[in-house]
Design an enzyme around this catalytic site. Sequence first.
Site, short mmCIF file in Angstrom:
data_model
loop_
_atom_site.label_atom_id
_atom_site.label_comp_id
_atom_site.label_asym_id
_atom_site.label_seq_id
_atom_site.Cartn_x
_atom_site.Cartn_y
_atom_site.Cartn_z
N HIS A 1 -3.97 -14.56 16.28
CA HIS A 1 -4.60 -15.80 15.97
C HIS A 1 -5.24 -17.05 17.07
CE1 HIS A 1 -2.21 -17.38 12.52
NE2 HIS A 1 -3.44 -16.67 11.75
N ARG B 1 -0.63 -13.09 5.31
CA ARG B 1 -0.23 -13.10 6.36
C ARG B 1 0.47 -14.81 6.54
NH1 ARG B 1 -3.40 -11.57 10.52
NH2 ARG B 1 -4.03 -13.69 11.23
N HIS C 1 -5.52 -12.24 2.22
CA HIS C 1 -5.22 -13.50 3.24
C HIS C 1 -3.54 -13.36 2.74
CE1 HIS C 1 -6.87 -14.96 7.25
NE2 HIS C 1 -5.95 -15.87 6.22
N ARG D 1 -5.93 -9.36 9.23
CA ARG D 1 -7.13 -9.48 8.37
C ARG D 1 -7.73 -8.51 7.02
NH1 ARG D 1 -7.53 -11.96 13.14
NH2 ARG D 1 -7.41 -14.33 12.67
#
Length: 403
Positions: A358, A335, A332, A243
């Site tokens: 996650h 990802r 982001h 992140r």
Amino acid sequence: MKLTDPVIKAAKPQEKAYTLSDGEGLVLHVQPNGSKWWRFRYRFNGKAGMLSLGVYPDVGLKAARLERDRLKELVKQGRDPSQHRQEEKLTAKLTAENSFEAVARLWWNDWKDGRTENHSKYVIRRLEADVFPVIGAKPITEVTAPLLLMTVKKIEARGALDIAKRAFQTCGQIMRYAVAHGLAERNPAADVRPSDALKSGKTTNHARLSAKELPELLRQIDAYDGQPLTRLALQLMAHTFVRTSELIGARWEEFDIEARQWRIPAERMKMREEHIVPLTEQTLSILENIRTLSGNRPLLFPSERGEGKSMSNNTLLYAIYRMGYHSRMTGHGFRGIASTILHEQGYPHEHIELQLAHAPRNAVSAAYNHAKYLEQRAVMMRDWSNYLDGIKTAKVTPLRKRA
């Protein structure tokens, strides 16, 4: 003879305090220093009493007479004005202590312990900006479903639908906290859903490119002519797909070069678990270049402004915009691209989810351990770095599928 404003203004201080009467218990005390205080004299149960009504001209003649009449009515009703005032002060104090804002801050103080600093700060800032100005002063027991919906409708009116829905959910958590701690009898947020009053909106993911567009983006990053540390941050993000907040807050103490691991501490992770990122030859090379630029400072990506702060999220986002990807790609987005490609190439879902850090979603990932499948994830990350190098030069070595 009743007082008038000209008479009051003309009253000069004397060596000793003296009194001007307006009648029916209302008097004005003129002090030697020139201040003029309103007093209300009364008798209750045969005993004399007196209350201060404020200072002239802050409290005007008309206001003083209205307050006198209100207090006289209390005496007629058999209530002591002095005791009544004490009760009013106590009620006001209890109301302030149990206002929606006061309870919300108590809730937040307990709730934030299990969250990241950035996330907890964001939640309280949103309450301060959008909720407290509307219902913050309301006693928690007087907060109703219509009041909550009115509050979030104001947020929706400026086009911030997602923030409006989250604000409603947060208010619901605060009200549940109030019920649990005996500060309210019920949670009005439970009576309605955001969809009962707010517009429906399409769920949108973070903007990201397709896999076919990734090679050109990587070439654009390598050729980026802005700050070198910004270019290196984007390269490291592409290879590690962490992140943005985890990347820009990286500290050298988190890296074990010998073990080829980046251990991000729990307090910097969204899920409050330590996260291990296996380092590849490519990421080690990028880190060497970063060390050359950032020197001995504790942060990999220090802010240009200094003050011990890290590079901002917007630094990376604006760099992506400068390369021509406005509204098409975000930090982001790396990802999402990595997840899509790795899943398509057959890497086990649990390995990918663990590397993305996650939240646990099924029986397999519920047994989450920051070192789980570390050997397999290290191989996957090596393959990913090699894949990125390959697609930049059109010499693509397909990712090896792993069952």
